[in-house]
Design a protein around this motif. Structure first.
Motif, short mmCIF file in Angstrom:
data_model
loop_
_atom_site.label_atom_id
_atom_site.label_comp_id
_atom_site.label_asym_id
_atom_site.label_seq_id
_atom_site.Cartn_x
_atom_site.Cartn_y
_atom_site.Cartn_z
N TYR A 76 0.82 -1.21 0.00
CA TYR A 76 0.00 0.00 0.00
C TYR A 76 0.86 1.26 0.00
N PHE A 82 -4.06 3.32 -4.06
CA PHE A 82 -4.95 2.20 -3.74
C PHE A 82 -6.35 2.70 -3.39
N GLU A 83 -6.41 3.90 -2.82
CA GLU A 83 -7.72 4.52 -2.59
C GLU A 83 -8.35 4.87 -3.94
N LYS A 86 -9.71 1.76 -5.56
CA LYS A 86 -10.98 1.31 -4.99
C LYS A 86 -12.13 2.27 -5.29
N ASN A 87 -11.83 3.57 -5.21
CA ASN A 87 -12.91 4.57 -5.29
C ASN A 87 -13.15 5.16 -6.67
N ILE A 90 -12.02 1.14 -10.00
CA ILE A 90 -12.94 -0.01 -10.01
C ILE A 90 -14.39 0.42 -10.29
N LEU A 120 -2.92 -4.81 -4.59
CA LEU A 120 -4.09 -4.72 -5.48
C LEU A 120 -4.95 -5.98 -5.38
N GLU A 123 -6.96 -5.81 -2.30
CA GLU A 123 -8.07 -4.88 -2.49
C GLU A 123 -9.20 -5.53 -3.28
N ILE A 124 -8.82 -6.28 -4.29
CA ILE A 124 -9.84 -6.96 -5.12
C ILE A 124 -10.59 -7.99 -4.28
N GLU A 126 -11.03 -7.89 -1.14
CA GLU A 126 -11.86 -7.16 -0.19
C GLU A 126 -13.12 -6.61 -0.86
N MET A 127 -13.09 -6.53 -2.18
CA MET A 127 -14.27 -6.04 -2.92
C MET A 127 -15.05 -7.21 -3.51
#
Lengths: 340, 121
Positions: A76, A82-83, A86-87, A90, A120, A123-124, A126-127
């Motif tokens: 990170y 990375f924010e 995600k925001n 994606i 990454l 993050e994926i 987590e989504m």
């Protein structure tokens, strides 16, 4: 090391990796290459240069190039990318025609020891509610085979897992193996690593929706930067994203990318950014034209730029590490390498 | 200026940690065990607690459990800083209400990263 020897090494590195070393980086050559010389039972960089000039020195040349381009990385790193992933990125992907094919290809051009692609991948994971049924491919490339081997193993020291990785994610996605921590196989399997010199033809890598190329451009001269960005633009889908390091910019280097508003380090293709589109924070507009239907794992094809020898570092840049403090408060060396 | 209470039975660690935190523009105070830390929190609740696990009188986990029961005890961000470096201890700390966890040995980069992670910087 004589000025002539320094010039020889500098020219060789520029030719092989695109790395540009100013006179002030002489210390870096010495600190990085003396260990290589010793490993080869040589006592000085002068001896190393003599050996490099021999016709059969290809292995040694590779070793020297890799030693100069290995840099530390951490999970990170800088957070903001990375924010933004995600925001902004994606949500834009979910709102694009990719929602039909549910495929996504991401390229980490300077994967180093794997912290960026694994961040990454986490993050994926987590989504999962949004991306659980998507086919997402993360390709991590680097010039150094040594760092790629480490990345593939997914084994990190206690120091490495503490630099940027929230503790909740560490316990969720890592297992302790002796004094090391290994990232879960479900995360490792999301990333494919490939030894790759950024001076090479990018066509073989295929087409991407997102390219992370952070802290790489800073090591190249302006013509090489321009060439790299031009070739990346050809590998990026029209509504894709390019992510650069905080200290990097496309301004004055490329007119093919446009900064995404209020999203430091994030760039969209000019053609897509100019168009009107999805209500994604920071973007403000939808892709100009439907994205090429995503085909997983493709290596699609489009005409490849023919620019000659452009760039090629391939590792995340470093920042100076502070001395560590042991449980007794004793300063310790971290062993982190740096290139800046 | 944010206030961080450093709780550790080692005076060397307290000194090094305070030095790092003051460099990060924190006001610092210290306690050498959980009981002393709890008393200090009852007088003035800090913004953050950098907390060792193994200490005499009251250890870090008992301090944390007691702190979270105090009025305003949810306020401080608690960052463990300990040689207990296994997943079981980490999970136990998170369950008890720790916000972050530093495995010793540590350095300034790690402290900064963890304090940033919990929104203190």
């Amino acid at each position: 090391m004589t000025p002539a020897e320094f010039d020889y090494l500098r020219d060789m590195l520029k030719q092989r990796s695109g790395l540009v070393l100013g006179d002030e980086k002489r210390y870096l050559l010495e600190s990085r290459l003396m260990p290589v010389a010793r490993e080869e039972s040589m006592e000085s960089l002068s001896e190393l240069v003599v050996a490099l000039k021999k016709a059969d020195s290809e292995d040694l040349r590779n070793k020297v190039t890799q030693a100069m381009t290995i840099n530390e990385s951490f999970f990170y790193r800088d957070k903001t990318p990375f924010e933004n992933f995600k925001n902004i990125m994606i949500p834009a992907m979910l709102a694009s025609p990719r929602a039909a094919s549910r495929t996504l290809r991401i390229w980490c051009a300077a994967a180093s020891t794997g912290q960026e692609p694994y961040s990454l991948a986490i993050e994926i994971k987590e989504m999962a509610p949004q991306l659980g049924n998507w086919n997402i491919e993360i390709i991590g490339t680097d010039l150094s085979e040594e760092v790629l081997e480490k990345a593939k193993a997914g084994l990190f020291s206690q120091f490495e897992v503490q630099r940027g990785l929230p503790i909740q994610l560490m316990v969720k996605y890592f297992q302790q193996t002796g004094s090391l921590w290994q990232i879960d196989s479900s995360i490792r399997s999301m990333v494919t690593y490939k030894h790759f010199n950024l001076l090479e033809d990018y066509t073989q890598l295929g087409t991407f929706d997102i390219i992370f190329c952070r802290n790489v451009l800073i090591y190249f001269d302006p013509p090489t930067k321009t060439d790299m960005l031009a070739r990346m633009a050809k590998r990026l889908r029209p509504d894709g994203f390019l992510v650069l390091g905080a200290a990097e910019t496309v301004i004055g280097i490329s007119d093919e990318f446009k900064p995404v508003t209020d999203a430091r380090g994030l760039y969209a293709m000019q053609v897509a950014a100019a168009a009107s589109a999805p209500a994604v924070p920071g973007l403000g507009s939808t892709p100009a034209k439907p994205a090429t239907p995503a085909v997983p794992g493709i290596g699609a094809s489009a005409a490849q730029p023919t620019t000659p020898a452009a760039s090629g570092l391939g590792t995340a840049a470093a920042k100076p590490a502070s001395p560590a403090v042991s449980s007794l408060g004793t300063p310790m060396a971290t062993g982190a390498s740096k290139l800046a | 200026m944010k206030h961080c209470l450093v709780v550790d039975d080692s005076s060397v660690i307290r000194k090094v940690a305070r030095c790092i935190l003051e460099d990060m523009s924190f006001r610092t105070s210290e306690a050498e065990n959980g009981q002393e830390a709890l008393t200090k929190c009852q007088t003035e609740m800090p913004d953050a607690v950098l907390l060792d696990w193994n200490m005499p009188v009251m250890d870090g986990i008992d301090f944390l459990l007691a702190l979270r029961k105090e009025s305003n005890g949810e306020t401080p961000k608690v960052i463990f800083c300990t040689t207990e470096n296994d997943a079981e201890h980490i999970t136990r700390a998170i369950t008890a209400g720790a916000n972050e966890y530093i495995m010793k040995p540590f350095d300034k980069d790690i402290i900064e990263a963890k304090f940033q992670e919990v929104g203190l910087i």
